[in-house]
Design a protein around this motif. Structure first.
Motif, mmCIF file in Angstrom:
data_model
loop_
_atom_site.group_PDB
_atom_site.id
_atom_site.type_symbol
_atom_site.label_atom_id
_atom_site.label_comp_id
_atom_site.label_asym_id
_atom_site.label_seq_id
_atom_site.Cartn_x
_atom_site.Cartn_y
_atom_site.Cartn_z
ATOM 1 N N ASN A 64 -63.680 66.225 -68.075
ATOM 2 C CA ASN A 64 -62.577 65.664 -67.434
ATOM 3 C C ASN A 64 -62.143 64.260 -67.787
ATOM 4 O O ASN A 64 -61.379 63.657 -67.122
ATOM 5 N N SER A 66 -63.983 61.441 -67.349
ATOM 6 C CA SER A 66 -63.913 60.408 -66.384
ATOM 7 C C SER A 66 -65.521 59.820 -66.717
ATOM 8 O O SER A 66 -66.150 60.283 -67.587
ATOM 9 N N ARG A 75 -61.614 57.710 -62.885
ATOM 10 C CA ARG A 75 -60.705 58.325 -63.650
ATOM 11 C C ARG A 75 -59.620 57.725 -64.113
ATOM 12 O O ARG A 75 -59.257 56.604 -63.383
ATOM 13 N N ASP A 77 -55.575 56.723 -65.468
ATOM 14 C CA ASP A 77 -54.387 56.854 -65.310
ATOM 15 C C ASP A 77 -53.573 57.039 -66.645
ATOM 16 O O ASP A 77 -52.737 57.702 -66.567
ATOM 17 N N ILE A 102 -53.679 63.868 -68.900
ATOM 18 C CA ILE A 102 -53.851 62.521 -68.893
ATOM 19 C C ILE A 102 -52.939 61.960 -69.785
ATOM 20 O O ILE A 102 -53.160 62.293 -71.027
#
Length: 329
Positions: A64, A66, A75, A77, A102
């Motif tokens: 993901n 992260s 996380r 932006d 993303i």
């Protein structure tokens, strides 16, 4: 609201060290903007990690994108993409981030793959009447007839790795007997090669950017290499002059800037880009388009931004703002 930004740098190609330098410059200038919390994301073959100011490394969760730092899950932006070569310039990283929803500052995955592939990019643009050198395509394992190649493109000619940057895998061939060794050199970088006729003329570089809601061509840079051509030494070791703005007439400047903007729009590019041209017979001929150009303070596009009165903080901030706006729209 403060946005959390990852500056992605590194990559898997010979350009890794150049990308790391670009990333550090972007990190420095974005970090000076109070509306961003910025992290350095190293994307390397061996591992993906965020490097803290203490130089400690925190592994990125690839599922993901992260990272956990001191018990805090972070996380992002937006990702500021400064990766030269694969996977950040050829579309792989863009496709990965798009799957995760993303936003990132460079063009989308298909456009990245197209611009990174010199042969395909030239083929698309020639269909729109854009002038280029004569060329021949060779794949690793093909039977090669040096005489047939010379008959088509002439001598001297350039033998280039099709999907490589920073002048890795490129040779200027003056004699037919040197063709096979030049191909061998290019095949170290890629299994596809493009051989191009020599264009006698002045070399120009034109940055085109998305900034403040509009597409803008930057002042033109003339590249004068001390070497045979604009090779790695000329680009990064001071063996060239880069004159910004170039000593062109108003008509020539507008012609090559308008052509660079046309290419930007035809290829549906985004963010910060740079296209290269040779003024051959007083007409700009397209060489290649770089969708993730170098962003060190000595790189060509930052030089052009400075000449246009655009600070690096403004340039990089606008790239993030455009990426976020495009994602939200």
């Amino acid at each position: 609201m403060i946005k959390t930004i990852a500056v992605a740098m590194g990559g898997y190609s010979s350009e890794v060290d150049i990308s790391l330098k670009s990333g550090e410059v972007v990190y420095k200038h974005l970090s000076a903007n109070p509306k961003f919390k910025v992290y350095r994301a190293h994307i390397l073959k061996s591992k993906w990690f965020v490097k803290a100011d203490s130089e400690e490394e925190f592994l990125i969760d690839k599922s993901n994108f992260s990272v956990e730092i001191e018990d805090e899950l972070i996380r992002f932006d937006c990702v500021f993409n400064t990766i030269h070569g694969t996977p950040g310039e050829d579309g792989l990283f863009q496709g990965y981030l798009q799957t995760l929803q993303i936003p990132q500052t460079a063009c989308d995955y298909y456009q990245a793959a197209l611009t990174f592939n010199k042969r395909d990019c030239i083929s698309v643009l020639k269909a729109h009447g854009i002038q280029t050198a004569k060329n021949v395509y060779v794949n690793k394992g093909d039977d090669v007839d040096p005489q047939a190649i010379v008959d088509h493109v002439g001598l001297p000619c350039f033998v280039k790795a099709n999907r490589a940057g920073s002048s890795y895998g490129i040779s200027k061939v003056k004699h037919k007997d040197d063709m096979l060794s030049a191909l061998k050199h290019s095949f170290k970088e890629d299994d596809e090669v493009i051989i191009e006729s020599f264009l006698d003329g002045r070399e120009m570089s034109v940055g085109v950017i998305n900034i403040d809601g509009k597409i803008q061509a930057l002042p033109v840079t003339e590249i004068i290499s001390e070497n045979e051509f604009f090779d790695f030494e000329a680009k990064y070791l001071g063996k060239s002059q880069e004159i910004t703005p170039a000593d062109l007439s108003t008509e020539q400047t507008e012609e090559v800037q308008n052509l660079a903007v046309k290419i930007f729009k035809l290829l549906k590019l985004k963010g910060l880009t740079r296209s290269e041209f040779i003024f051959h017979n007083n007409q700009p001929h397209f060489l290649e388009c770089n969708a993730c150009p170098g962003l060190t303070e000595a790189s060509i596009l930052p030089q052009q931004a400075k000449a246009a009165g655009i600070s690096l903080q403004h340039l990089f901030t606008s790239a993030v703002d455009v990426a976020l706006k495009n994602f939200e729209s």
